[in-house]
Design an enzyme around this catalytic site. Structure first.
Site, PDB file in Angstrom:
ATOM      1  N   LYS A  66       0.834  -1.210   0.000  1.00 15.41           N
ATOM      2  CA  LYS A  66       0.000   0.000   0.000  1.00 15.41           C
ATOM      3  C   LYS A  66       0.865   1.254   0.000  1.00 15.41           C
ATOM      4  O   LYS A  66       0.609   2.199  -0.752  1.00 15.41           O
ATOM      5  CB  LYS A  66      -0.934  -0.003   1.209  1.00 15.41           C
ATOM      6  CG  LYS A  66      -2.037  -1.032   1.149  1.00 15.41           C
ATOM      7  CD  LYS A  66      -3.007  -0.909   2.315  1.00 15.41           C
ATOM      8  CE  LYS A  66      -2.355  -1.192   3.645  1.00 15.41           C
ATOM      9  NZ  LYS A  66      -3.315  -1.211   4.769  1.00 15.41           N
ATOM     10  N   ASP A 191      -0.391   5.360  10.540  1.00 15.01           N
ATOM     11  CA  ASP A 191      -1.117   4.173  10.080  1.00 15.01           C
ATOM     12  C   ASP A 191      -1.906   3.539  11.220  1.00 15.01           C
ATOM     13  O   ASP A 191      -2.152   2.344  11.231  1.00 15.01           O
ATOM     14  CB  ASP A 191      -0.120   3.163   9.500  1.00 15.01           C
ATOM     15  CG  ASP A 191      -0.811   2.133   8.603  1.00 15.01           C
ATOM     16  OD1 ASP A 191      -1.793   2.500   7.929  1.00 15.01           O
ATOM     17  OD2 ASP A 191      -0.369   0.969   8.585  1.00 15.01           O
ATOM     18  N   LYS A 231      -4.042   7.317   7.661  1.00 12.19           N
ATOM     19  CA  LYS A 231      -5.082   6.315   7.392  1.00 12.19           C
ATOM     20  C   LYS A 231      -6.368   6.711   8.110  1.00 12.19           C
ATOM     21  O   LYS A 231      -6.358   6.986   9.309  1.00 12.19           O
ATOM     22  CB  LYS A 231      -4.642   4.925   7.862  1.00 12.19           C
ATOM     23  CG  LYS A 231      -5.733   3.866   7.671  1.00 12.19           C
ATOM     24  CD  LYS A 231      -5.205   2.457   7.717  1.00 12.19           C
ATOM     25  CE  LYS A 231      -4.803   2.030   9.103  1.00 12.19           C
ATOM     26  NZ  LYS A 231      -4.374   0.612   9.130  1.00 12.19           N
TER      27      LYS A 231
END
Length: 625
Positions: A66, A191, A231
């Site tokens: 990702k 994240d 995120k």
């Protein structure tokens, strides 16, 4: 800011209800079976294996893929800023909630193949996997990468790594000032997430405060012109709407993206924030933002809806509609394919599609191998690391089944836990001898005090989760449990040679490391040459307990360990000989423990975890503590 009561936007709540209705159709699916099915249906499911095979990258995971995809699709690494004369090709990045470290290895790989002239330094923080007060459900326990790069990790003032504690944030800020003068932090990634398996309909609210704290940390650290990768999940609630507006105010360009390598059926998305307007620009707002950081959600909304331009709200609505539509479509397709008549034929057809997607990923992002000397730790070293005892979340049943368990009476719940425990194999060996060495020097590490051992690197995580489940029931029912019981302890001690000294421990409600240290010191200070010390019910779950055994080996010739079903471990330390150095070490530990308690801290360890891994950890794990 933070003056208005919480508010909702009707169009976003309608999207949320629609998505939750689709998610609710999964409530009866067995979690393991469903995950296996969705992995097989994922058209991008071969990307990870293709990268591992063709690129042989370091710590290649879904997160690795990702990050590499985002870094390749956007100007995430601000090379123009890095190559400005005053920066001199030096580049520092900070990574929040980073465990196990795949963003770092992916960034390293990207730099080595796209900007080999850049001199990169990094610092990361995450919930400390060595904090035994951190639970499996809150943190990523995989430390394969962390244990080799500890000098690059900052776990804050209390050593927990909790970025939602302002004291830890401030320590991180101070630590960053030591990195090239703190002037060249041009990339921050965040994240972080929270385990929302048991509240799938409220995932966004559950993680909202963490995302606010990550953003505030970014505003403390990032240099003007730098970039931020965050995120998020859905953007339906006022917390997310306000956070997105705040980011749009302080960055020149904000994009929401879901990488192809992200699992298509979840709500995960990434916000790419480009060209930070600078710390001076956000300075007037930082104090009030800091006041609303912490583990508790603010009672007020960050902005009033009328403060946010209607055009922004319209665009955010379109963004929500776009991602919600695709997620619902994937879930719907996966449901229709589950145990379909042509299931094997469908999987066969998907193989070709998966191969095309994986090849496109490799081609579009120009992935190539890098020299092993340019890796951070080394792929081979990480692959050899023992990962069999990393965090394994023990959830195989459906959401509805888990909800029913919550309504069970304590006795019924305990019965189910007993059934889970019976699935675990008992150790083959019942006794063995350890030949340990006392540490030459102590490295006393303190951290926030905790009264419950919620995780351990010296025990199969499944076994430890059973222990935690039992403890939760005991606490909920305001009961007490002692293992071994006083009766069993009396019975067992009567069978021990009366010339031996006995020190009994119990698994009790509150873990008290200070009392244990004090008892060892008081007993050993009075010991006579040739005596044997027997520890009954001594726990081998914590770094401190293991470290103390290392230290005690400096007093005794050998250590025999016997596993007794009704009392736990019985550890016999044979043939005492006085050792003034070790006694002084024990006195130093006791003094440090006294001082730590004054600040609500406690001794976590006396020997570095990296040494314990090589000395005793393997020995314990192979016998399934």
């Amino acid at each position: 800011m933070f003056k208005e009561p919480p508010w909702r936007l009707d169009n976003l709540q309608m999207l949320k209800d629609s998505l939750n209705e689709m998610k609710s159709r999964l409530n009866n699916f067995n979690l393991c079976e469903w995950q296996q099915h969705t992995n097989q249906m994922n058209k991008a499911g071969d990307i990870i294996s293709a990268v591992k095979k063709n690129v042989q990258g370091e710590l290649v995971t879904q997160a690795w893929c990702k990050f590499y995809e985002i870094a390749s699709n956007f100007f995430l690494v601000p090379l123009n800023e890095i190559r400005r004369e005053e920066n001199g090709n030096n580049f520092t990045s900070v990574h929040l909630c980073e465990a196990p470290g795949a963003f770092l290895t992916a960034l390293n790989h990207w730099l080595k193949t796209n900007a080999p002239d850049v001199r990169w330094n990094w610092l990361a923080t995450t919930l400390n996997p060595y904090c035994e007060g951190n639970s499996y459900n809150r943190m990523v326990a995989d430390d394969r990468f962390i244990r080799h790069t500890l000098k690059h990790w900052c776990f804050g003032a209390d050593n927990t790594g909790d970025i939602m504690d302002l004291r830890n944030l401030d320590v991180l800020v101070e630590r960053c000032k030591l990195l090239d003068g703190g002037k060249r932090i041009l990339l921050i990634t965040a994240d972080g997430s929270v385990d929302c398996t048991d509240v799938p309909g409220e995932q966004e609210s559950a993680v909202a405060q963490l995302h606010l704290c990550e953003t505030v940390a970014c505003m403390h650290l990032l240099q003007k012109g730098g970039n931020f990768l965050l995120k998020l999940f859905t953007l339906f609630e006022h917390q997310s709407v306000c956070l997105m507006y705040l980011l749009s105010c302080v960055f020149q360009w904000v994009t929401v993206t879901k990488p192809a390598s992200s699992k298509p059926g979840n709500s995960e998305m990434y916000v790419v924030c480009i060209n930070f307007k600078g710390r001076d620009y956000v300075a007037p707002y930082l104090n009030i933002l800091r006041q609303h950081c912490g583990n508790v959600l603010p009672t007020k909304a960050m902005f009033h809806p009328r403060d946010i331009p209607s055009n922004f709200l319209r665009r955010l609505g379109e963004c929500n509609e776009f991602f919600k539509h695709h997620q619902c479509q994937v879930i719907k397709d996966n449901i229709s394919m589950f145990r379909a008549e042509r299931y094997n034929d469908i999987l066969f057809e998907l193989k070709h599609v998966k191969r095309i997607v994986a090849n496109k990923y490799l081609r579009d992002y120009r992935l190539s191998q890098i020299d092993s000397a340019n890796e951070i730790v080394g792929r081979e070293i990480l692959e050899k690391s023992n990962s069999s005892f990393m965090n394994k979340k023990w959830r195989v049943d459906s959401y509805n089944e888990r909800c029913k368990k919550q309504d069970l009476e304590p006795r019924e719940h305990l019965s189910q836990i007993c059934n889970e425990a019976r699935e675990i194999e008992s150790p083959a060996e019942k006794s063995y001898t350890w030949h340990l060495r006392a540490p030459e020097t102590l490295e006393i590490q303190t951290g926030r005090s905790f009264n419950k051992v919620r995780s351990s690197h010296f025990c199969d995580s499944k076994i430890h989760q059973i222990l935690n489940k039992i403890d939760d029931i005991v606490r909920d029912t305001q009961s007490t449990i002692c293992f071994p019981t006083a009766e069993i302890t009396r019975e067992q001690t009567q069978q021990i040679d009366p010339t031996h000294e006995i020190l009994s421990f119990q698994f009790v409600r509150d873990y008290d490391s200070h009392r244990m240290i004090a008892e060892f010191y008081d007993r050993l200070e009075k010991f006579q040459t040739g005596q044997t010390l027997v520890l009954v019910g001594y726990s081998l779950l914590t770094q401190l307990n293991i470290g103390l055994l290392h230290l005690l080996s400096g007093f005794f010739d050998k250590i025999n360990v016997e596993i007794c079903d009704n009392e736990g471990y019985r550890i016999k330390l044979e043939t005492y000989r006085r050792n003034d150095k070790v006694l002084n070490d024990l006195r130093e530990i006791l003094t440090a423990s006294h001082n730590a308690r004054k600040d609500n801290m406690t001794i976590w360890s006396i020997i570095p975890i990296t040494i314990l891994y090589g000395k005793i950890c393997k020995h314990i794990k192979t016998r399934k503590n």
